[in-house]
Design an enzyme around this catalytic site. Structure first.
Site, PDB file in Angstrom:
ATOM      1  N   SER A 379    -130.576 -56.552  -9.336  1.00 12.98           N
ATOM      2  CA  SER A 379    -129.119 -56.660  -9.464  1.00 12.98           C
ATOM      3  C   SER A 379    -128.459 -56.454  -8.107  1.00 12.98           C
ATOM      4  O   SER A 379    -128.921 -55.636  -7.303  1.00 12.98           O
ATOM      5  CB  SER A 379    -128.594 -55.595 -10.440  1.00 12.98           C
ATOM      6  N   GLU A 509    -127.772 -66.218 -17.993  1.00 16.68           N
ATOM      7  CA  GLU A 509    -128.492 -65.528 -19.070  1.00 16.68           C
ATOM      8  C   GLU A 509    -127.681 -65.531 -20.354  1.00 16.68           C
ATOM      9  O   GLU A 509    -127.187 -64.504 -20.830  1.00 16.68           O
ATOM     10  CB  GLU A 509    -128.832 -64.101 -18.641  1.00 16.68           C
TER      11      GLU A 509
END
Length: 586
Positions: A379, A509
């Site tokens: 991330s 996603e």
């Protein structure tokens, strides 16, 4: 946008900027002329009332009163009401037209500003500029400006009449003017400054309220009512303190003006009584003087209100102008080009949101037509920024993104974005109906047939649940689609992408936040959607991208690995670590 710490007294430049802003709305000069003519007639009839009253009183005194004099007085009052009402309506119409035009300018500007602008300013603050600041400008034009004009005309007319009537009494009255200015001007400036501060704090408070209400579910689920209560009370207390400061100055200035005017009135009555007793003026003249004195009080108060409102409007003008001067996205500039069957190439692309804080560093890769290209990595590595650059929300600091041999900067924004479909895990929706959300942003949306909409809903595995709604295609979805489940919102978004028939598909996603049953249906819909399209996927779970044609591993803004899943398992230790951890868990 100007903050409250930058409060200043309006200058000639502020007035010029305000005037330019008003004229830019193309207001009717004819309406302005009619409104001002009405104001002139209103002022004229108002000036006649004391003179008619003088004739009335002197007529009674000298036994010359007749019906014609009473009719004249009544007629003047009627004309004054008619002219005043007409003038106020016309000037109010001008104010409403100006505020409508300004709001239209601002709205059309705001929706064309780049994403980078909204990174800097809270949405509530921008909304406040469109609503509150334009209202301030409208009030100045439709309420305070007419009073200001009437006040100037009244004072000018009263001065001429009083000089002709009795110049000695006029001099007595005028002694109060410089004294009033000397006492009230410093306080007036302080009141104006506090008003500007109140205006800015109110805008900030409005923005915070809007943000809290928009995220009401987050607040409730986080049991943050107490925190928001304290934060709100702190802001309210701040507004209360500023309001008290304004009230303190008003509490000083109002009695000062009242005492000054009462003192002048008592002096005029006393001096006038002496002159009446000596036969130097009539009782009617003295009463007329007193009536004119009352008429002078209102313009003085009006001038104070006007200049305070002008200060507010100067601040509002600064903020409105600052938005209008922002650089827009050049949506129409460039060529209309199809990017079907063209590779998408990143060539040494670097980007930073802030100077000297690079988010992406010399990223290079190629996505061939029809390929599925996935971005993986820790991330904060820069995956979402790559998507933002693909959408052209931002421009690379260096390097180039090309469609084939053509830089995407050459292609018009409308043409480029119309060929991209985006499905995110946030499953964003607009308030409205299912129909309006599926068709959102498409030209000629009202011409799309129901048959076509049901077709794309079926392709997105959404037809079954939409048919169960009472309103079917016209079923309201609520604010941000909150009447639908996460899986339902996602399938509506996929249906929208099917309807756009994009050449490039971008997915962040899209199944990450769904339950297993919804994920299965959404995954099937996405597989249908990806067929024959160049697809970019941000992967938070590696299980969703093991079949990708290319996987790009991004860490700390750098591309450290590229290849298929099997290749990266052999050549990239961190990817292998990620894969073992995630795939073993699943």
């Amino acid at each position: 946008m100007q903050k409250s710490s930058e409060l200043k007294t309006p200058t000639k430049n502020d007035l010029k900027k305000f005037t330019q802003l008003i004229w830019s709305t193309n207001i009717s000069k004819g309406l302005i002329a009619i409104g001002l003519a009405g104001s002139l007639l209103t002022t004229f009839t108002q000036l006649m009332i004391p003179l008619a009253t003088q004739q009335f009183i002197d007529g009674i005194e000298f036994d010359q009163f007749g019906p014609w004099l009473a009719a004249l007085i009544v007629g003047i009052f009627i004309f004054q009401v008619i002219f005043n009402g007409f003038s106020n309506y016309v000037l109010h119409k001008i104010g409403q037209r100006v505020v409508a035009s300004l709001r239209s300018f601002l709205w059309n500007k705001v929706i064309k500003l780049p994403v980078s602008y909204f990174d800097q300013y809270a949405s509530g603050e921008v909304v406040s500029r469109i609503t509150n600041d334009t209202t301030i400008v409208q009030n100045l034009i439709s309420s305070f400006f007419p009073q200001f004009i009437n006040g100037i005309l009244s004072l000018f007319g009263i001065f001429i009449i009083l000089v002709l009537m009795d110049w000695q009494m006029t001099l007595v009255m005028l002694t109060a003017v410089p004294l009033a200015l000397m006492l009230t001007r410093p306080l007036g400036k302080k009141i104006a400054k506090v008003s500007r501060e109140m205006q800015d704090e109110t805008a900030s408070f409005s923005g915070k309220i809007q943000q809290t209400i928009a995220e009401i579910r987050l607040m409730k689920s986080s049991t943050a009512e107490g925190y928001e209560q304290l934060k709100g009370e702190k802001d309210i207390e701040k507004l209360y303190t500023i309001g008290l400061k304004e009230g303190k100055y008003m509490a000083i200035i109002s009695p000062l003006i009242y005492t000054l005017m009462m003192g002048v009135m008592v002096f005029v009555i006393g001096y006038g009584g002496v002159r009446v007793a000596r036969g130097q003026m009539t009782t009617g003249q003295l009463v007329a003087f007193l009536l004119y004195l009352f008429q002078i009080i209102f313009p003085i108060i009006t001038f104070m209100n006007f200049f305070m409102q002008m200060q507010k409007a100067a601040g509002a003008t600064d903020r409105i102008s600052s938005i209008l001067e922002e650089k827009e996205e050049a949506e129409e500039q460039g060529e209309d080009r199809s990017i079907a069957d063209l590779p998408i190439i990143f060539d040494q692309v670097s980007f930073s949101y802030e100077p000297e804080k690079e988010v992406l560093k010399s990223i290079s890769f190629e996505a061939l037509p029809g390929e599925k290209v996935a971005f993986a990595g820790p991330s904060g590595g820069g995956k979402s920024t790559l998507f933002a650059l693909l959408e052209r929300f931002y421009t690379p600091d260096s390097g180039e993104i090309r469609a084939g041999e053509v830089s995407i900067e050459i292609i018009s924004l409308n043409s480029w974005r119309s060929q991209i479909g985006y499905v995110s895990q946030e499953n964003a929706m607009m308030s409205g109906t299912i129909r309006s959300n599926v068709c959102y942003g498409l030209p000629d949306a009202d011409k799309i047939s129901d048959e076509r909409l049901w077709e794309v809903l079926e392709m997105a595995y959404a037809k079954e649940f939409v048919e169960q709604f009472p309103g079917k295609l016209d079923e309201p979805v609520g604010e941000r689609g909150l009447k639908l489940s996460g899986g339902q919102r996602q399938r509506i978004n996929i249906a929208r992408a099917f309807l756009r028939d994009p050449n490039i598909l971008m997915m962040d996603e899209a199944t990450a936040s769904l339950d297993s049953q919804s994920e299965e249906k959404v995954s099937s819909a996405l597989k249908n959607l990806m067929k024959g399209r160049t697809t970019f996927v941000i992967a938070h779970r590696l299980s969703t991208i093991v079949d990708a044609d290319k996987i790009l591993f991004i860490e700390n803004g750098q591309l450290t690995g590229i290849g298929k899943h099997e290749e990266l398992m052999k050549t990239h230790p961190l990817y292998k670590s990620f894969a073992h951890q995630q795939l073993a868990d699943e």
